[in-house]
Design an enzyme around this catalytic site. Structure first.
Site, PDB file in Angstrom:
ATOM      1  N   CYS A 105      61.542 -23.256 -84.946  1.00 32.32           N
ATOM      2  CA  CYS A 105      62.998 -23.252 -84.819  1.00 32.32           C
ATOM      3  C   CYS A 105      63.586 -24.480 -85.529  1.00 32.32           C
ATOM      4  CB  CYS A 105      63.382 -23.190 -83.343  1.00 32.32           C
ATOM      5  SG  CYS A 105      65.135 -22.877 -83.043  1.00 32.32           S
TER       6      CYS A 105
ATOM      7  N   ASP B  93      65.257 -11.168 -84.336  1.00 32.75           N
ATOM      8  CA  ASP B  93      65.679 -12.506 -83.927  1.00 32.75           C
ATOM      9  C   ASP B  93      67.194 -12.622 -84.097  1.00 32.75           C
ATOM     10  OD1 ASP B  93      66.152 -15.217 -83.576  1.00 32.75           O
ATOM     11  OD2 ASP B  93      64.326 -15.835 -84.613  1.00 32.75           O
TER      12      ASP B  93
ATOM     13  N   HIS C  34      63.357 -13.887 -81.196  1.00 30.97           N
ATOM     14  CA  HIS C  34      63.126 -15.316 -81.394  1.00 30.97           C
ATOM     15  C   HIS C  34      62.064 -15.840 -80.429  1.00 30.97           C
ATOM     16  CE1 HIS C  34      64.466 -19.222 -82.965  1.00 30.97           C
ATOM     17  NE2 HIS C  34      64.319 -19.692 -81.739  1.00 30.97           N
TER      18      HIS C  34
END
Length: 528
Positions: A157, A312, A341
């Site tokens: 991320c 995501d 995600h």
């Protein structure tokens, strides 16, 4: 009405309604019987259970080193660089859904940066601090502990975005770069956050000027509002329906704990990330600068792996894929899987299908012992009509698979990672003696002898110096002084703890490029 037509039961609807009511009441009673036990499970659930030790600390961050789970490990370790948002145990949620464990089980040596929560005093930490100081110090620590000049990096991320910045600025220290759900390109990517974070609607400094850091509560509610029905209604309805299923409740509890234990983000880093990465897309446009140095992504020349979630909604694939076209590497791989995600980290199918591929990808690009094998194969190709191929990923960590193809067919054999062993196997299979490497010319030998002489003289000179002046590890005994700061101090003549104490905080701060408060803390430790 004909005889063959059935007559509807006038009491059918009432009976069905009564049956459904009884079933619902019975189910509610059964769930009520276990409710207290399940509540205790939710409140006391364990996470992050893979054994590890803290091997380096600086400010709030802790560098974790996980215990090996195999007899042999890949010599090139993996450093996991986590996001500044939430806690990293999402990558070690439970034994069967742990990214860390999948890598360990595959024979990798795994480290992870746990940033922990910044205080109000950390509000001025920017991306430069995280990339050029903290990450670089952790990378140097892992390099030193492993004895490798370059290590593998896996960024998740926001940590993936910072990993890309780091690999750009320090390509010589990164052997292979993995980017998992990393936000790298925000130009019509289709993500809701890209719209919400637009400078047309939002100025991040409005928050940091009031709170210093970006409060975790603000981030949590923002993420939840991206799908309010699922996050505020549906998941609790599913919990109620599955209250008797202990495994379901445990999984639910672990995820809720991760969602509930958010951490603040250092104010300046948050502002820079929103303004430079989201709003102005500077990383992708090759316009980002850290400490006055251009973050030129074409410098990323090592192998790159992108791990993406097809669904995501935080970092859609469109915010990652375009990055593949602008990096300097000619070895770029993308794994896009049908999950979201968080699903990349915790879904059972991801652990069955994605992470074995990731572990193998790192193995294939971390073969530090195959240079002799490669040279032998090249000489074999030159000395025979057979085509010889080598696959370092087959077999155990100390074996390679060689495949020899000639007019008689294909032969495959597992041999040890040793040039002589590979050479013998090829010669036996092809019945051709492999030519020795060309010997160096007399002139080259003489030049080498001259260089050896120079090296010997240098060794003598180094041996006459004060040993304490050449020891950098002593400075690193001070909490907060990593390899980078130690090197900066040594460059200004501060090579030992005793020499450190001879200076005041202002001089130390200037030498290391830190605040006087941090330098004063180092001096206090050195003098205690």
């Amino acid at each position: 009405m004909s005889d063959d037509q059935s007559v509807p039961n006038p009491f059918g609807l009432a009976m069905n309604a009564q049956r459904q009511f009884i079933d619902a009441t019975t189910g509610a009673f059964d769930r009520a019987q276990v409710a207290e036990e399940r509540l205790d499970t939710i409140e006391n659930i364990d996470v992050g259970q893979t054994p590890s030790e803290v091997v380096y600390e600086e400010n709030k961050l802790e560098l974790l080193h996980y215990e090996s789970m195999t007899e042999e490990q890949n010599e090139v370790p993996i450093l996991v660089i986590y996001a500044l948002i939430n806690k990293p145990f999402i990558l070690d949620l439970q034994p069967d859904r742990s990214v860390v464990r999948r890598l360990l089980e595959a024979g990798h040596d795994v480290y992870l940066i746990d940033w922990n929560e910044p205080s109000r005093l950390d509000q001025h930490l920017g991306l430069d601090d995280y990339v050029n100081r903290y990450i670089d110090n952790c990378v140097d620590e892992v390099r030193e502990r492993s004895g490798q000049d370059a290590i593998n990096v896996l960024g998740y991320c926001m940590g993936g975005t910072m990993s890309a910045m780091y690999a750009t600025l320090y390509p010589e220290k990164v052997n292979a770069l993995g980017l998992m759900a990393a936000g790298l390109c925000f130009e019509n990517s289709g993500g809701v956050l890209e719209t919400w974070g637009s400078d047309e609607y939002y100025d991040p400094r409005d928050v940091t000027e009031s709170y210093g850091n970006m409060p975790a509560e603000f981030l949590d509610i923002g993420f939840a509002l991206m799908d309010p029905v699922a996050n505020f209604v549906s998941k609790y309805a599913r919990l109620y329906d599955n209250l008797e299923d202990e495994d379901f409740v445990e999984n639910f509890a672990r995820m809720e704990r991760w969602l509930d234990e958010g951490i603040d983000v250092a104010g300046e880093a948050y502002v820079e990330f929103l303004e430079d990465i989201y709003q102005e897309n500077k990383l992708y446009r090759n316009e980002l600068e850290l400490d006055g140095e251009l973050v030129d992504v074409s410098e990323i020349d090592m192998p790159v792996l992108q791990i993406l979630g097809e669904y995501d909604h935080l970092i859609p694939p469109g915010a990652s894929k375009p990055f593949n076209e602008i990096v300097g590497s000619d070895d770029v791989t993308t794994i896009e899987y049908s999950t979201g995600h968080i699903g990349l980290s915790v879904s059972g199918s991801s652990h069955e299908e994605v992470w074995p591929q990731v572990a193998e990808w790192y193995h294939e690009r971390s073969d530090v012992e195959s240079e002799g094998v490669t040279e032998t194969v090249q000489r074999a190709d030159a000395g025979s009509d057979a085509e010889v191929r080598v696959d370092p990923t087959e077999g155990d960590l100390d074996e390679v698979e060689i495949e020899i193809e000639d007019d008689e067919g294909v032969q495959t054999e597992l041999v040890e990672r040793d040039g002589d062993d590979v050479e013998s196997a090829i010669e036996e299979a092809t019945d051709v003696e492999i030519a020795d490497e060309e010997s160096e010319s007399d002139g080259e030998s003489e030049e080498a002898d001259d260089l050896d002489g120079v090296a010997d003289e240098t060794d003598v000179e180094e041996d006459t110096r004060d040993p304490a002046a050449t020891v950098g590890s002593e400075l690193e005994e001070i909490d907060g002084i990593g390899p980078t700061y130690a090197e900066r101090l040594r460059e200004t003549g501060i090579g030992t703890i005793d020499e450190l104490t001879e200076h005041d905080a202002a001089a130390v701060a200037e030498a290391a490029g830190v605040s006087e408060d941090r330098a004063a803390d180092w001096l206090e430790q050195a003098r205690s």
